[in-house]
Design a protein around this motif. Structure first.
Motif, PDB file in Angstrom:
ATOM      1  N   ASN A  18       0.825  -1.206   0.000  1.00 56.75           N
ATOM      2  CA  ASN A  18       0.000   0.000   0.000  1.00 56.75           C
ATOM      3  C   ASN A  18       0.861   1.259   0.000  1.00 56.75           C
ATOM      4  O   ASN A  18       0.513   2.275  -0.611  1.00 56.75           O
TER       5      ASN A  18
ATOM      6  N   GLY B  25       1.023   4.240  -2.692  1.00 57.61           N
ATOM      7  CA  GLY B  25       1.008   5.658  -2.370  1.00 57.61           C
ATOM      8  C   GLY B  25       2.165   6.402  -3.014  1.00 57.61           C
ATOM      9  O   GLY B  25       2.004   7.529  -3.504  1.00 57.61           O
TER      10      GLY B  25
ATOM     11  N   ASP C 295       1.268   6.943  -6.681  1.00 51.89           N
ATOM     12  CA  ASP C 295       0.274   8.004  -6.869  1.00 51.89           C
ATOM     13  C   ASP C 295       0.863   9.385  -6.625  1.00 51.89           C
ATOM     14  O   ASP C 295       0.640  10.314  -7.400  1.00 51.89           O
ATOM     15  N   SER C 296       1.615   9.535  -5.527  1.00 48.43           N
ATOM     16  CA  SER C 296       2.116  10.860  -5.177  1.00 48.43           C
ATOM     17  C   SER C 296       3.193  11.332  -6.152  1.00 48.43           C
ATOM     18  O   SER C 296       3.192  12.499  -6.562  1.00 48.43           O
TER      19      SER C 296
ATOM     20  N   GLY D 154       4.183  10.971   0.485  1.00 49.12           N
ATOM     21  CA  GLY D 154       4.240   9.528   0.283  1.00 49.12           C
ATOM     22  C   GLY D 154       5.380   8.890   1.042  1.00 49.12           C
ATOM     23  O   GLY D 154       5.227   7.819   1.640  1.00 49.12           O
TER      24      GLY D 154
ATOM     25  N   SER E 235       4.736   8.747   4.781  1.00 50.85           N
ATOM     26  CA  SER E 235       3.738   7.742   5.157  1.00 50.85           C
ATOM     27  C   SER E 235       4.388   6.452   5.608  1.00 50.85           C
ATOM     28  O   SER E 235       3.809   5.677   6.377  1.00 50.85           O
TER      29      SER E 235
ATOM     30  N   SER F 259      -1.342  13.707   0.231  1.00 51.94           N
ATOM     31  CA  SER F 259      -0.759  12.396  -0.010  1.00 51.94           C
ATOM     32  C   SER F 259      -0.939  11.480   1.201  1.00 51.94           C
ATOM     33  O   SER F 259      -1.311  10.309   1.060  1.00 51.94           O
TER      34      SER F 259
ATOM     35  N   ASP G 277      -4.545  10.380   1.415  1.00 48.10           N
ATOM     36  CA  ASP G 277      -4.908   9.390   0.418  1.00 48.10           C
ATOM     37  C   ASP G 277      -4.374   8.008   0.789  1.00 48.10           C
ATOM     38  O   ASP G 277      -5.092   7.007   0.698  1.00 48.10           O
ATOM     39  N   VAL G 278      -3.113   7.932   1.235  1.00 52.40           N
ATOM     40  CA  VAL G 278      -2.514   6.641   1.584  1.00 52.40           C
ATOM     41  C   VAL G 278      -3.221   6.018   2.785  1.00 52.40           C
ATOM     42  O   VAL G 278      -3.609   4.841   2.760  1.00 52.40           O
TER      43      VAL G 278
END
Length: 557
Positions: free
Chosen positions: A147, A151, A154-155, A281, A284, A332, A335-336
């Motif tokens: 996951n 992330g 995506d970021s 990201g 995270s 970010s 979202d994660v």
């Protein structure tokens, strides 16, 4: 303490070749998504002007938003890996058509329509990814790492996609962007084709049972509504895209009218936000080691609201270069953490459908953000647009905050165990709640290489599913077969109430899920399709047990 927890094993996860394939294909797809938006909008602007480009921008959101529920139904079906490969193939074909039309200077629609098809396929990719990945990993730590990699993809794509598009446009104009995106889609097809072998298989003529996918979606949403804070989580995950939909237009107006930066200004502002997204990201990795993620998600949403309020109230270029990265970091992290929570909280037999609904909400949020920005800028300028978007997100925080703080209690599904058991034919027909019950009852067991796990002739009290490693099966001292991940053993003694019919020895270090007799029999014999699949597997093992099957399994036949 949360700070004492080991970091998720990202590097170890990348040693998983199947997971690595899925992540690389996903990274290529999200970079392509952002680059394609830039390429198509610039092509539309050069072809027919700003007004047409604006209509194209809104129009590109709609197909994905409309087909997202269908995408979830397909991904929740029996062959999610196959669906993912097909989606990449559709993207490759449609983008090849768009590229040819652009180079041949055909009518605008001959470029826009196939590009819209390719962007609509994104609605399939994210739900498929959410379902496929838990079936590729071997532990919850590896799932967390996967996951995080998601992330990161995506970021970083928020920055890398537009930058790549800008560089390619400078070289040869928008058509080369379309060609590059087509190439990335082909890469996705090539990489994901080997994953098709991991889709669940039927057992001895008994196909995996799947009911109406639309019905599964409805039941999934109903089940989601019963889990505290889950619907609020979905609302926030979709609502955050109001910010994404508004920013592109706000960048242009801020750069040209407020800061007088010229043509390069919007790119600088976008890069500031994108750099923050990458930092978010990366951060995270540490933050998601926390046991509770909902407070972190709420703080991220609050930080975004504060950043927009500050930028809207004190709009200078220096402030923008400080505040936009903060907004990028916060978005970010939101979202994660939000996607992790949703993966754990959503009903596992409708996981992709839930993510597809979230994808539809995201596309709708982008369209709403675009409209809010256009109206606010027309009425009172870019500052008003920033404040308007901040107000919408603040209202979302107020409405959802109390219930959202409770979502951690609902986000405890054993996702990895469920996906592993779904690959085993005798569990594949089980409905979601029953399968989740088996997964919760399973206990992780580690066995060193060379140790005997089952002894032929002894009483049986457990079933074992293989998570990693290989085992050797012998009967009467003679080798019969080897078994690996996605297979299981021990069902014959439990089903037929006979002594163990074979010995099983660990050929390598193995990780197993042990399911005790009561939990196994309750699940398998309580559902006709699963019981038939179990007896079909048992019949393939050895003719000696046929009499036991005949007497104990008559009802199943």
């Amino acid at each position: 303490m949360a700070g004492d927890r080991p970091l998720p094993p990202v590097r170890a996860a990348l040693r998983n070749s199947d997971l690595r394939r899925a992540v690389i294909a996903y990274f290529a797809s999200v970079i392509s998504e952002w680059a394609l938006w830039c390429g198509v909008l610039v092509y539309s602007y050069e072809h027919s002007g700003a007004t047409t480009a604006g209509f194209v921008s809104l129009g590109l959101f709609l197909p994905g938003a409309l087909i997202a529920p269908l995408a979830g139904a397909a991904a929740d079906g029996p062959k999610p890996n196959r669906v993912l490969a097909i989606v990449y193939a559709v993207q490759a074909i449609s983008l090849t058509i768009a590229t040819a039309a652009a180079y041949l200077e055909g009518p605008l629609l001959t470029v826009i329509v196939p590009s819209a098809v390719a962007l609509a396929m994104v609605a399939y990719i994210r739900p498929c990814f959410a379902v496929v990945v838990p079936g590729l990993v071997t532990s919850t730590g590896e799932l967390t790492a996967a996951n995080l990699l998601n992330g990161y993809c995506d970021s970083s794509s928020v920055l890398l996609g537009p930058l790549a598009a800008s560089a390619l446009i400078a070289i040869d104009g928008p058509p080369i962007v379309l060609a590059a995106c087509a190439g990335l889609a082909v890469l996705g097809v090539v990489i994901t084709l080997p994953l098709i072998r991991l889709d669940p298989k039927s057992a001895q003529g008994h196909p995996v049972r799947h009911g109406s996918r639309t019905g599964a979606l409805v039941e999934g949403i109903r089940a989601l509504a019963q889990r505290k804070g889950a619907l609020q989580l979905m609302s926030v995950l979709g609502g955050q895209y109001v910010l994404i939909g508004a920013l592109d237009l706000i960048y242009v107006v801020l750069a040209t009218e407020e800061f007088e930066l010229g043509a390069s200004g919007p790119g600088l502002l976008g890069a500031a936000f994108g750099a923050g997204a990458i930092l978010g990201g990366i951060s995270s990795t540490v933050l998601v080691a926390r046991k509770r993620l909902a407070p972190l998600l709420l703080m991220s949403l609050l930080a975004i609201c504060g950043a927009l309020a500050l930028l809207g109230g004190v709009t200078t270029f220096a402030i923008a270069l400080i505040v936009l990265p903060i907004a990028g970091i916060s978005r970010s992290v939101l979202d994660v953490t939000g996607r992790m929570l949703m993966q754990r909280a959503a009903p596992q037999d409708a996981l992709a459908s839930v993510f597809a609904v979230e994808e539809s909400l995201a596309l709708t949020g982008c369209a709403v953000g675009c409209i809010i920005a256009q109206v606010a800028i027309a009425v009172a300028g870019a500052r008003a647009a920033l404040l308007a978007v901040g107000l919408v997100l603040a209202l979302l925080l107020v409405v959802t905050g109390k219930r959202l703080a409770q979502v951690d209690a609902s986000a405890n599904a054993p996702v990895v165990a469920i996906r592993l058991l779904r690959r085993i034919p005798l569990f594949a027909p089980l409905p979601g709640p029953a399968l989740e019950g088996v997964a919760r009852a399973a206990q992780a067991v580690s066995i060193p290489s060379g140790q005997v796990i089952l002894h032929e002739g002894e009483a049986g009290d457990s079933y074992f599913a293989i998570v990693t490693g290989e085992v050797a099966v012998t009967m009467g001292g003679e080798p019969v077969r080897t078994m690996a991940r996605g297979e299981g053993f021990g069902e014959i003694a439990l089903l037929a109430d006979v002594p163990r019919t074979a010995s099983v020895t660990a050929s390598t270090d193995v990780e197993l899920l042990e399911i005790e007799r009561a939990s196994f029999l309750t699940a398998v014999t309580g559902h006709d399709a699963s019981q038939q699949a179990a007896w079909a597997i048992a019949r393939t093992w050895h003719p000696v047990i046929d009499s036991a099957i005949s007497s104990n399994g008559a009802a199943a036949r």
